[in-house]
Design a protein around this motif. Structure first.
Motif, mmCIF file in Angstrom:
data_model
loop_
_atom_site.group_PDB
_atom_site.id
_atom_site.type_symbol
_atom_site.label_atom_id
_atom_site.label_comp_id
_atom_site.label_asym_id
_atom_site.label_seq_id
_atom_site.Cartn_x
_atom_site.Cartn_y
_atom_site.Cartn_z
ATOM 1 N N GLU A 123 2.522 -1.232 -21.327
ATOM 2 C CA GLU A 123 1.871 -0.341 -20.828
ATOM 3 C C GLU A 123 1.488 -1.374 -19.418
ATOM 4 N N CYS A 124 1.055 -0.402 -18.423
ATOM 5 C CA CYS A 124 0.462 -1.023 -17.079
ATOM 6 C C CYS A 124 -0.919 -1.419 -17.309
ATOM 7 N N GLY A 125 -1.281 -2.625 -16.849
ATOM 8 C CA GLY A 125 -2.514 -3.449 -17.112
ATOM 9 C C GLY A 125 -3.650 -2.680 -16.394
ATOM 10 N N ILE A 126 -3.285 -1.776 -15.657
ATOM 11 C CA ILE A 126 -4.380 -0.959 -14.790
ATOM 12 C C ILE A 126 -4.592 0.413 -15.407
ATOM 13 N N CYS A 127 -3.617 1.024 -15.695
ATOM 14 C CA CYS A 127 -3.756 2.743 -15.781
ATOM 15 C C CYS A 127 -3.646 2.683 -17.310
ATOM 16 N N PRO B 35 2.337 -6.756 -16.793
ATOM 17 C CA PRO B 35 3.219 -5.931 -16.040
ATOM 18 C C PRO B 35 2.174 -4.713 -15.356
ATOM 19 N N PHE B 36 2.422 -4.269 -14.065
ATOM 20 C CA PHE B 36 1.702 -3.265 -13.444
ATOM 21 C C PHE B 36 2.575 -2.434 -12.757
ATOM 22 N N HIS B 37 2.257 -1.102 -12.448
ATOM 23 C CA HIS B 37 2.994 -0.148 -11.778
ATOM 24 C C HIS B 37 2.735 -0.574 -10.198
ATOM 25 N N GLN B 38 3.524 -0.479 -9.472
ATOM 26 C CA GLN B 38 3.578 -0.867 -7.979
ATOM 27 C C GLN B 38 2.037 -0.116 -7.124
ATOM 28 N N ALA B 39 2.127 1.270 -7.344
ATOM 29 C CA ALA B 39 1.109 1.962 -6.861
ATOM 30 C C ALA B 39 -0.206 1.628 -7.521
ATOM 31 N N CYS B 40 -0.470 1.196 -8.799
ATOM 32 C CA CYS B 40 -1.601 0.904 -9.294
ATOM 33 C C CYS B 40 -1.997 -0.456 -8.794
ATOM 34 N N LEU B 41 -1.211 -1.283 -8.857
ATOM 35 C CA LEU B 41 -1.455 -2.605 -8.216
ATOM 36 C C LEU B 41 -1.767 -2.924 -6.704
ATOM 37 N N SER C 72 0.041 -8.744 4.835
ATOM 38 C CA SER C 72 0.784 -9.331 5.999
ATOM 39 C C SER C 72 1.939 -8.067 6.099
ATOM 40 N N LEU C 73 2.095 -7.285 7.148
ATOM 41 C CA LEU C 73 2.924 -5.999 7.339
ATOM 42 C C LEU C 73 2.623 -5.165 6.113
ATOM 43 N N ASN C 74 3.793 -4.837 5.302
ATOM 44 C CA ASN C 74 3.735 -3.998 4.361
ATOM 45 C C ASN C 74 3.551 -4.627 2.949
ATOM 46 N N VAL C 75 3.012 -5.769 2.769
ATOM 47 C CA VAL C 75 3.112 -6.650 1.827
ATOM 48 C C VAL C 75 1.621 -7.032 1.492
ATOM 49 N N ILE C 76 1.231 -6.984 0.367
ATOM 50 C CA ILE C 76 -0.135 -7.275 0.060
ATOM 51 C C ILE C 76 -0.493 -8.295 -0.849
ATOM 52 N N PHE C 77 -1.164 -9.321 -0.567
ATOM 53 C CA PHE C 77 -1.406 -10.509 -1.519
ATOM 54 C C PHE C 77 -2.700 -10.514 -2.157
ATOM 55 N N GLY C 78 -2.963 -11.028 -3.440
ATOM 56 C CA GLY C 78 -4.208 -10.890 -4.149
ATOM 57 C C GLY C 78 -4.243 -11.437 -5.465
ATOM 58 N N GLU C 79 -5.158 -11.440 -6.303
ATOM 59 C CA GLU C 79 -5.182 -12.093 -7.614
ATOM 60 C C GLU C 79 -4.976 -10.947 -8.645
ATOM 61 N N CYS C 80 -4.184 -11.386 -9.848
ATOM 62 C CA CYS C 80 -4.016 -10.659 -10.836
ATOM 63 C C CYS C 80 -5.333 -10.133 -11.449
ATOM 64 N N PRO C 81 -5.219 -8.516 -11.640
ATOM 65 C CA PRO C 81 -6.547 -8.044 -12.489
ATOM 66 C C PRO C 81 -6.710 -8.858 -13.660
ATOM 67 N N TYR C 82 -5.865 -9.389 -14.388
ATOM 68 C CA TYR C 82 -6.066 -9.857 -15.815
ATOM 69 C C TYR C 82 -6.556 -11.349 -15.878
ATOM 70 N N CYS C 83 -5.873 -12.124 -15.084
ATOM 71 C CA CYS C 83 -6.003 -13.581 -15.224
ATOM 72 C C CYS C 83 -6.502 -14.378 -13.843
ATOM 73 N N ASN C 84 -6.571 -13.277 -12.742
ATOM 74 C CA ASN C 84 -7.098 -14.046 -11.691
ATOM 75 C C ASN C 84 -6.513 -14.952 -10.808
ATOM 76 N N LYS C 85 -5.002 -15.077 -11.349
ATOM 77 C CA LYS C 85 -4.161 -16.209 -10.564
ATOM 78 C C LYS C 85 -3.583 -15.350 -9.370
#
Length: 271
Positions: free
Chosen positions: A213-217, A239-245, A258-271
């Motif tokens: 399952e997705c780690g967000i929803c 794993p995550f759904h693209q929309a949830c992430l 940057s443009l249509n790409v977003i960068f950030g930390e994993c909701p689980y491990c913060n990496k």
């Protein structure tokens, strides 16, 4: 009001239409007819290809039949164009349908082998017109292939999904072994040899082994899609759904876009 304005709804079709249609159905043979609606405007014909697969063609007839050809609906991965003359009948369409089935035989053979011997994650219930398969390789690792219906034994487009440390070696093997592709060998066997892997067996494993399952929803499917992004940290691999992430990362002050790409930390491990 709508019925009054649509005059065509009140005009019955000429008797010649029905007599011609019934005659054509009798010539074709009722055993090949799967369905006829009560108005005699929609006819479904059934056929079996040389491998025993069942197929349907739906014919939508207008009042000018047989002067004008019926509309044809088929479950094909390619357009089905009917060659028609006013003197033609349903058996001419049926024969063209049979010929088209044989032209697609190798395409369906290739995908039937994949469906029967691997775990296909998407589409869940593939139609005969579906040209893509997402095949499980391991836990949260899969490959999406796009098969050309005209050239099913050629190298398909391949897109790997999973953590970078797991899919990068697969991409490297595919690129290095591309010259080994053999059109005389089945699509599945070629993929095995190029990627140097054995796809998980349907006999040993269950589909649930790849359905994390997705780690967000906390759901496996969201609007018909399954999780398609995985954390790159080998210790996490959530794993995550693209929309949830995307929605999650938009709300984090540490994320950047940057443009249509977003960068950030994993909701689980913060990496």
């Amino acid at each position: 009001i709508a019925l009054k304005n649509a005059q065509d709804l009140h005009i019955p079709r000429p008797p010649e239409y029905y007599s011609c249609l019934v005659r054509d159905l009798e010539i074709l043979g009722w055993k090949r007819v799967a369905f006829v609606d009560t108005g005699l405007t929609t006819v479904k014909l059934k056929a079996e290809d040389s491998c025993g697969r069942q197929h349907l063609i739906t014919l939508k007839l207008n009042a000018k039949y047989p002067t004008e050809p019926p509309g044809c609906l088929v479950d094909f991965p390619v357009p089905f164009a009917v060659s028609w003359m006013p003197q033609n009948s349903l058996i001419d369409i049926y024969n063209q349908f049979l010929a088209a089935l044989e032209l697609l035989k190798e395409f369906w053979d290739a995908l039937d082998e994949i469906d029967g011997k691997t775990w296909v994650l998407e589409p869940e219930n593939p139609t005969r017109s579906a040209t893509t398969r997402r095949i499980a390789i391991g836990n949260n690792v899969s490959v999406n292939i796009e098969v050309d219906p005209h050239h099913p034994n050629m190298l398909p487009e391949c897109y790997f999904l999973g953590a970078d440390h797991e899919v990068n070696p697969l991409r490297t093997k595919l690129n290095n072994n591309m010259h080994l592709w053999d059109p005389e060998v089945s699509l599945l066997q070629n993929l095995r040899e190029l990627l140097e892997i054995d796809f998980p067996s349907r006999v040993v494993l269950e589909k649930s082994d790849f359905s994390k399952e997705c780690g967000i929803c906390y759901a496996y499917r969201l609007d018909g899609t399954m999780p398609n992004h995985v954390c790159d940290d080998p210790r996490c691999r959530q794993p995550f759904h693209q929309a949830c992430l995307y929605e999650w990362l938009q709300g984090l002050p540490t994320s950047r876009q940057s443009l249509n790409v977003i960068f950030g930390e994993c909701p689980y491990c913060n990496k």
